[in-house]
Design a protein around this motif. Structure first.
Motif, PDB file in Angstrom:
ATOM      1  N   ASN A  78       0.824  -1.212   0.000  1.00  0.00           N
ATOM      2  CA  ASN A  78       0.000   0.000   0.000  1.00  0.00           C
ATOM      3  C   ASN A  78       0.862   1.268   0.000  1.00  0.00           C
ATOM      4  OD1 ASN A  78      -2.086  -1.890   0.537  1.00  0.00           O
ATOM      5  ND2 ASN A  78      -1.651  -1.694   2.724  1.00  0.00           N
ATOM      6  N   VAL A 114       8.709  -1.678   2.239  1.00  0.00           N
ATOM      7  CA  VAL A 114       9.084  -2.656   3.263  1.00  0.00           C
ATOM      8  C   VAL A 114      10.480  -3.222   2.986  1.00  0.00           C
ATOM      9  CG1 VAL A 114       8.524  -4.930   4.192  1.00  0.00           C
ATOM     10  CG2 VAL A 114       6.721  -3.255   3.853  1.00  0.00           C
ATOM     11  N   ASN A 160      11.772  -6.724  14.549  1.00  0.00           N
ATOM     12  CA  ASN A 160      10.413  -6.997  14.106  1.00  0.00           C
ATOM     13  C   ASN A 160      10.036  -5.996  13.029  1.00  0.00           C
ATOM     14  OD1 ASN A 160       9.757  -7.580  17.501  1.00  0.00           O
ATOM     15  ND2 ASN A 160       9.754  -9.145  15.939  1.00  0.00           N
ATOM     16  N   GLY A 200      11.494  -6.966   7.700  1.00  0.00           N
ATOM     17  CA  GLY A 200      11.190  -7.464   6.351  1.00  0.00           C
ATOM     18  C   GLY A 200      11.694  -8.877   6.088  1.00  0.00           C
ATOM     19  N   LYS A 201      12.096  -9.605   7.134  1.00  0.00           N
ATOM     20  CA  LYS A 201      12.636 -10.955   6.957  1.00  0.00           C
ATOM     21  C   LYS A 201      11.600 -11.896   6.343  1.00  0.00           C
ATOM     22  CE  LYS A 201      13.272 -11.295  11.404  1.00  0.00           C
ATOM     23  NZ  LYS A 201      12.769  -9.994  11.877  1.00  0.00           N
ATOM     24  N   SER A 202      10.438 -11.958   6.954  1.00  0.00           N
ATOM     25  CA  SER A 202       9.405 -12.866   6.439  1.00  0.00           C
ATOM     26  C   SER A 202       8.981 -12.428   5.047  1.00  0.00           C
ATOM     27  CB  SER A 202       8.192 -12.874   7.370  1.00  0.00           C
ATOM     28  OG  SER A 202       8.562 -13.291   8.653  1.00  0.00           O
ATOM     29  N   GLN A 231       6.277 -18.611  10.009  1.00  0.00           N
ATOM     30  CA  GLN A 231       6.362 -18.102  11.372  1.00  0.00           C
ATOM     31  C   GLN A 231       5.097 -18.411  12.167  1.00  0.00           C
ATOM     32  OE1 GLN A 231       7.178 -13.961  11.263  1.00  0.00           O
ATOM     33  NE2 GLN A 231       7.533 -13.802  13.449  1.00  0.00           N
ATOM     34  N   THR A 240      -1.770  -7.598   9.579  1.00  0.00           N
ATOM     35  CA  THR A 240      -0.750  -6.959   8.751  1.00  0.00           C
ATOM     36  C   THR A 240       0.487  -6.582   9.553  1.00  0.00           C
ATOM     37  OG1 THR A 240      -1.560  -4.705   9.067  1.00  0.00           O
ATOM     38  CG2 THR A 240      -2.540  -5.954   7.263  1.00  0.00           C
ATOM     39  N   LEU A 241       0.467  -6.813  10.875  1.00  0.00           N
ATOM     40  CA  LEU A 241       1.635  -6.478  11.694  1.00  0.00           C
ATOM     41  C   LEU A 241       2.654  -7.609  11.654  1.00  0.00           C
ATOM     42  CD1 LEU A 241       0.012  -5.095  14.961  1.00  0.00           C
ATOM     43  CD2 LEU A 241       0.642  -3.874  12.897  1.00  0.00           C
ATOM     44  N   SER A 242       3.909  -7.252  11.880  1.00  0.00           N
ATOM     45  CA  SER A 242       4.926  -8.293  12.009  1.00  0.00           C
ATOM     46  C   SER A 242       4.665  -9.041  13.312  1.00  0.00           C
ATOM     47  CB  SER A 242       6.316  -7.674  12.007  1.00  0.00           C
ATOM     48  OG  SER A 242       6.555  -7.047  13.239  1.00  0.00           O
ATOM     49  N   GLY A 243       5.217 -10.270  13.388  1.00  0.00           N
ATOM     50  CA  GLY A 243       4.944 -11.129  14.534  1.00  0.00           C
ATOM     51  C   GLY A 243       5.222 -10.457  15.871  1.00  0.00           C
ATOM     52  N   GLY A 244       6.343  -9.797  15.967  1.00  0.00           N
ATOM     53  CA  GLY A 244       6.728  -9.171  17.228  1.00  0.00           C
ATOM     54  C   GLY A 244       5.759  -8.076  17.632  1.00  0.00           C
TER      55      GLY A 244
END
Ligand SMILES: Nc1ncnc2c1ncn2[C@@H]1O[C@H](COP(=O)(O)OP(=O)(O)OP(=O)(O)O)[C@@H](O)[C@H]1O
Ligand SMILES: [Mg+2]
Lengths: 503, 313
Positions: A24, A28, A48, A51-53, A96, A405-409
């Motif tokens: 959007n 990232v 977190n 952009g790893k995932s 993840q 839409t948030l990163s895991g952490g």
């Protein structure tokens, strides 16, 4: 050995250069470089949301890059259009967040999409079960292959997920935080398996926030920060402090800050409690105290936490909060008694994924933002959510952003904030830093210590041994649903705890 | 992009409604007249009222197939009360209470009995239709010529400031239940239960109780629709409301609410109900047979569900 950023590696089997990706309109990944050789275990680390995932989801064809100067896989083009094509090209990924079908059995999940057939074209169930059992044996997991996956603990589900990835026999195996729900024993087994794959010449990408693991397991490391590659090189040339500095751009000293508090009065008393998976557990915990719970997977820590919260029924025993006996038949009773619970599985139990940060964070504590009659005072709600967003440094578009839409952490931080918004007297933290980066962990530990100083009684269930040893005032060890060891801070060592945990 | 355009781009059903109305206005000159538009609103109002309750149920991850039968039984009871010279307000109140009670029973079977909503409400649909036939002996009940009959008629056939009473009632229902959904704990809990029941429970929500209340709302509003219909016709038909559940579900789904639960808005349902109302009206204006109307309606619902499927991917 991985080359410096920007320089190509002629021996790489996977070579990505200049990868860009935006969601959007928000960038990232910006010009990310990443490469890997056959037989190499490459750590991919970063904060977190770094952009790893996302990068690895591009490699496996789940999403596509917006732009890239080079993307090659074993000499051919790598920008796979679908996960199926990436899989056919020999790339597998352990995601993840758990991606199993809870109502199917362990064997069915492991074989999903590649079921062996009999000559009549029916699913060869005997072979399906045999193959699954063999894979689990390789991971030394005595899990019944006929059990529905939904009845397993998060750690066990993670092992099933790993078994499924192994069954693909891929040339490149990407593991996105595979150990975040595993204890030391399972982690050690997994490492052995990974080293075996390396010896077979397979490439491994290993993502983890447990930095100790990087040094034990990995050959090289790629560090992402804010969507850019900031460091590539052999692990042997680094120490933990340097690694952290690459990740967060500053030094973090004192990773596990212990706060010595004068112990307050007894807050929680658990007397002879038995419940599903818990047998005759007794202990007390004071205000201003962190009681850590150690144990192997399936030792009953999660079940104990749920019983104390009222989420699973007590079969025997009594629970007192501040001297008052409490009757717990529903989580609401736990909340009313001043107990809050942060579940280990944030996707299935912690947060409503398609809902906003705001509605998730305020859900349990909604009553305190209501006028009589249940009308929400939205300004108050908003203010409280904003306050926790700032205190926990949640990175998101805004409080209206959907949690998924948030990163895991960042999801984990929202989950913690949700419980703490209840201003509880006792809080049960089940794997509170699962998937949380070093910087954010440090922030969370700081917050936990602040709450501790404020007289909160904290039960910390964690499979991350340094965290448990670092933060707890006392450590209780569980095995087979019972308490098998009690250690005061200072007496507890990893070895002593393990000896009790194995039973 | 300016503000109105932004609102539009996030409300695909609203775009659909505007496109549909424009097309019909071009094809049929009698469409864009005050009389005809009021007519559409009046015809839509009954479905709209039922669809509000259906939205609550679908948001909670369920479905209610029994609304048509609840409407019929409540309509019959209301007609019988009015004919028996019970005061109009008392008759209406008792009827609404009955509807809420019947809905709550559905909610209890789903929430505490653990029965699939589809099955539970299918059973209720059949049993309540049977009960209606028993109660009415299979014949219509007229509201009679008693003192309250005229006043009762105005609930379905009267006007307030030139606007049909059913339209006013529907507008009130949308406003009140829209506020409840977005501004109260009850509304938040409804979304939460549909979004993820496990999370809802661990957040201290009594999921079973919440479901009783949600299906109670659906029953209450189906009863209200029954009151309106009975008043307008001055009689209750034992077969009234058959198939209404489908129109209500269609309005909800066309309005963008996910059948999986947890996502959707009441505004969307309003637009969805209007789309279906306009579609019916247009096909009538253009003299299309009712057989084809059913096909057209089905096609619109299919489109909406397909769009929902894509969205959730
Ligand atoms: N589908 C999506 N829509 C919008 N934003 C997204 C989406 N997926 C990821 N993002 C955003 O992209 C950024 C990178 O996310 P990513 O999941 O790759 O982080 P990560 O490095 O894996 O973090 P973690 O260690 O927490 O797992 C985050 O800011 C995240 O909010
Ligand atoms: Mg990630």
């Amino acid at each position: 050995m991985a080359p410096a950023p920007g320089t190509p590696d002629p021996d790489a089997i996977l070579d990505l250069r200049g990868v860009d990706k935006a969601f959007n309109g928000v960038s990232v990944l910006e010009g990310v470089d990443f490469s890997l050789r056959a037989g190499e275990i490459m750590a991919l680390i970063g904060e977190n949301g770094a952009g790893k995932s996302t990068l690895m989801r591009i490699v496996t064809g789940i999403i596509t890059a917006d732009r890239a100067t080079t993307m090659t896989w074993r000499g051919g083009p790598a920008g796979f259009a679908t996960p199926r094509r990436a899989m056919d090209a020999g790339i597998a990924m352990i995601h993840q967040e758990l991606n199993l079908l809870p109502h199917l059995t362990v064997a069915e999940n492991i074989g999903l999409g590649r079921e062996p057939l009999t000559r009549l074209g029916l699913i060869d169930r005997a072979r399906l079960r045999r193959d699954a059992a063999a894979l689990l044996a390789r991971l030394r997991q005595p899990i019944d292959v006929d059990r529905p996956v939904g009845t397993l603990s998060v750690g066990q589900q993670q092992m099933v997920e790993i078994a499924r990835a192994l069954s693909l026999d891929a040339r490149l195996l990407i593991m996105d935080e595979p150990t975040d729900a595993l204890t030391d024993v399972e982690t050690a087994v997994l490492f052995e398996v990974i080293r075996g794959l390396k010896a077979e010449g397979k490439g491994i990408v290993y993502i983890s926030h447990r930095l100790g693991e990087i040094f034990t397991l990995c050959d090289s490391v790629t560090v992402l920060r804010d969507g850019r590659t900031v460091h590539r090189g052999p692990v042997a040339e680094l120490d933990e402090a340097t690694l952290i500095r690459h990740m967060v751009g500053r030094a973090i000293t004192d990773q596990y800050p212990y706060l010595a508090c004068p112990p307050g009065p007894e807050r929680l008393a658990v007397e002879g409690v038995s419940a599903e998976g818990v047998r005759d557990v007794s202990f007390t915990a004071a205000g201003g105290e962190i009681v850590g719970f150690a144990g192997l997977m399936g030792a009953g820590r999660t079940e104990l936490g749920k019983a104390i919260f009222g989420a699973s029924p007590l079969r025997a025993g009594r629970i007192r909060v501040d001297g008052q006996e409490v009757r717990l038949r529903h989580p609401r009773d736990g909340i009313t008694a001043g107990i809050a619970y942060v579940p280990e599985d944030r996707k299935a139990e912690g947060l409503i994924q398609p809902h906003s940060i705001r509605t998730n964070m305020s859900l349990a504590a909604l009553a305190r933002f209501c006028r009589p009659g249940g009308v929400i005072r939205r300004a108050d709600e908003r203010a409280a959510v904003d306050r926790f967003m700032a205190a926990f440094a949640v990175r998101a578009r805004g409080i209206g952003a959907e949690v998924r839409t948030l990163s895991g952490g960042n999801q984990q931080k929202v989950s913690l904030a949700k419980a703490l918004m209840l201003s509880p007297r006792v809080v049960i933290l089940d794997e509170p830093t699962r998937g949380v980066d070093v910087g954010a962990r440090r922030e969370i530990y700081g917050l936990i210590n602040e709450l501790k100083a404020g007289g909160l009684c904290i039960l910390l269930m964690s499979s991350d041994m340094p965290e448990l040893l670092g933060l707890s005032d006392r450590i209780l060890v569980m095995a087979g649903g019972r308490l098998t060891g009690r250690f005061a801070r200072g007496e507890a060592t990893q070895e002593a705890i393990m000896a009790r945990a194995v039973g | 992009m300016n503000a109105p355009l932004q609102v539009l781009s996030r409300n695909k059903p609203l775009i659909g409604l505007i496109v549909l109305m424009t097309a019909v206005a071009v094809m049929s000159p009698s469409f864009l007249t005050v009389d005809n538009l009021l007519n559409i609103l009046r015809q839509t109002s009954i479905n709209a009222v039922i669809a509000v309750g259906m939205t609550y149920v679908i948001l909670s991850g369920g479905i209610d197939l029994s609304v048509g039968s609840v409407l019929a039984l409540c309509g019959a009871v209301c007609a019988w009360l009015v004919a028996g010279d019970v005061s109009v307000w008392l008759a209406i109140s008792l009827t609404l209470l009955l509807g809420a009670g019947l809905g709550a029973m559905n909610g209890a079977v789903v929430g505490f009995g653990g029965v699939q909503p589809f099955v539970a409400t299918l059973v209720a649909m059949t049993m309540l239709r049977g009960a209606t036939l028993v109660f009415t002996d299979g014949r219509p009940i007229t509201t009679g010529t008693g003192a309250g009959a005229d006043a009762f008629w105005s609930v379905g056939g009267g006007y307030v400031a030139g606007i049909p009473v059913p339209v006013v009632i529907a507008a009130l229902v949308f406003t009140v239940f829209g506020l409840v959904l977005t501004r109260t704990r009850f509304g938040r809990y409804t979304y939460a239960v549909g979004g993820n029941e496990v999370v809802a429970r661990l957040s201290g929500i009594r999921v079973g109780v919440q479901k009783v209340a949600i299906y109670g709302v659906a029953g209450l509003l189906a009863a209200l629709a029954g009151v309106i219909l009975t008043a307008r016709l001055e009689s209750a038909q034992p077969t009234a409301g058959a198939g209404y559940e489908l129109d209500a579900i269609a309005a909800v789904v066309v309005g963008g609410t996910s059948l999986a639960g947890g996502r959707g808005t009441l505004f969307g349902t309003l637009v969805g109900a209007l789309i279906i109302g306009v579609l019916n009206n247009a096909l009538n204006l253009m003299d299309v047979s009712s057989y084809y109307q059913m096909i057209a309606k089905g096609a619109v619902i299919l489109l909406a569900v397909l769009a929902d499927g894509r969205r959730s991917q």
